[in-house]
Design an enzyme around this catalytic site. Sequence first.
Site, PDB file in Angstrom:
ATOM      1  N   SER A 167       0.971  -1.442  -0.836  1.00  0.00           N
ATOM      2  CA  SER A 167      -0.656   0.015   0.080  1.00  0.00           C
ATOM      3  C   SER A 167       1.308   1.270   0.234  1.00  0.00           C
ATOM      4  O   SER A 167       2.343   1.304  -0.529  1.00  0.00           O
ATOM      5  CB  SER A 167      -0.567  -0.097   1.322  1.00  0.00           C
ATOM      6  OG  SER A 167       0.195   0.412   2.393  1.00  0.00           O
ATOM      7  N   HIS A 168       0.230   2.458   0.196  1.00  0.00           N
ATOM      8  CA  HIS A 168       1.224   3.772   0.455  1.00  0.00           C
ATOM      9  C   HIS A 168       1.268   4.151   2.319  1.00  0.00           C
ATOM     10  O   HIS A 168       1.316   5.284   2.163  1.00  0.00           O
ATOM     11  CB  HIS A 168       0.735   4.861  -0.563  1.00  0.00           C
ATOM     12  CG  HIS A 168       0.501   4.803  -1.930  1.00  0.00           C
ATOM     13  ND1 HIS A 168       0.419   5.723  -3.167  1.00  0.00           N
ATOM     14  CD2 HIS A 168       1.380   3.679  -2.786  1.00  0.00           C
ATOM     15  CE1 HIS A 168       1.040   4.947  -4.172  1.00  0.00           C
ATOM     16  NE2 HIS A 168       1.242   3.689  -3.871  1.00  0.00           N
ATOM     17  N   GLY A 169       0.878   2.759   2.572  1.00  0.00           N
ATOM     18  CA  GLY A 169       0.497   3.809   4.143  1.00  0.00           C
ATOM     19  C   GLY A 169      -0.665   4.452   4.871  1.00  0.00           C
ATOM     20  O   GLY A 169      -1.722   4.319   3.818  1.00  0.00           O
TER      21      GLY A 169
END
Length: 489
Positions: free
Chosen positions: A318-320
């Site tokens: 993911s991108h967090g």
Amino acid sequence: MKAIIFHMEMKARVLFAIWVAMAISLHNASISQGRHTFHKPRKGKHTGTVTSSPVSPPPASPVPSPESGGSSSPAPSVRSDPYPSPDSDCVFDVRSYGAVGDGETDDTAAFRAAWKEACAVESATVLAPSGYSFMITSSIFYGPCKPGLVLQVDGCLMPPDGPDSWPDGDSKQQWLVFYRLTDMKITGEGTIEGNGDKWWDLPCKPHRGTDGIGSGSSGSCESPALIRFFMSSNLVVSGLRIQNSPQVHMKFDGCQGVLIEKLSISSPKLSPNTDGIHIENTKDVGIYNSMISNGDDCISIGSGCSNVDIEGLTCGPSHGISIGSLGVHNSKACVYNITARNLVIRESDNGVRIKTWQGGSGSVSNIHFENIQMENVRNCMMIDQYYCNAKSCSNQTSAVYINDISFRNIKGTYDVRNAPVRFACSDAVACTNITLSEVELLPHEGELLDDPFCWNAYGVEETVTIPPVDCLNDGEPQNVGELGNYACS
């Protein structure tokens, strides 16, 4: 008696005035500060009382494989009998309204008819039974409805298969919208399938190679968010598998009182703009015990959000967890009282970050990231007040003021292509009161190439950090007295 309890950490104790009766209790006594606890008993239609409440955070477990399109885990089991026979006055089975459930026939009219009748009945259930796949076109399910309405998804719901199958005249910005509802729940053992792959392949989409660098055509184009709640309150979403959205999987706009728990949200790592959960102008939110793997932010928090508690999540790829981007087009942004704790973030472009545009105003304050395990994460801890999604952005003096941010017990490994800590704050409006404690981040492979970076960032290391973050400024900036201009009322 229906009740929901929401006790916000640090400074906020939020009263849900809409729901009848409330009580406040503490969950997880080992944590020195409290956390929100939701309890919402509801009389079940089939098996007696159903109670929705958070459980202790689960141990780390694998997320669905991105190569499989987010569906490597076994699909929810199909029960031999579609559903126990309920009282017919309470449950509105969409098959009774003409739904076929073969995955090809348009079942939209049946869902709308079942919704309309259930909306007028207190504690009613709209049932999409197991063993069926229901295709629905873009629809808005309106309220207000009688309280206690449940959408029970035990089968599969899906939109038309890609942009070429999307009916002319239907919105391409959203698929299922729930509007002006109070005391409503979506739950079940089924799947909401987004059929997103043909949307991701549109030439106007920003395609990325495996190295994360853009390739092919760039830009953005209209693609539907899968599920959107708008101007609604006292919502529960639990138990479902939500996957392969054309864009954001689930959005909450202008809502208050939201409980999200025990979800599986998944899409491939390179699927563009497929945020897991996005909230904006939404208050009093609990997100618990869920697994999210996707091509963008695991959870993104926009302007106007406050009193958000996130716990027990596994994110990645993911991108967090992202707060922002905020302050675009010189706008004012206000975000406060956000806690994210007891998380696993793995194989992600970012860990936890705050990102703002130059030229904005307002503030981000009382943000706490605690007890987070990083596994091969790029940009583990980031504050970026120079966010720009174009080739260049003009320099501006105004900025969203960032204050009272803590990073505690952040441990694990990072991707050495970037420094694990980066605090890039505005020249004119410094970041203040940053606290680091028990930060231990080691290279996943190779050696540290860049030291932690700070620019106009003020704070303190309560313990020795690994790697050392020697770039924080002590005390407060000289112009701290002027920062009241950026505070949110």
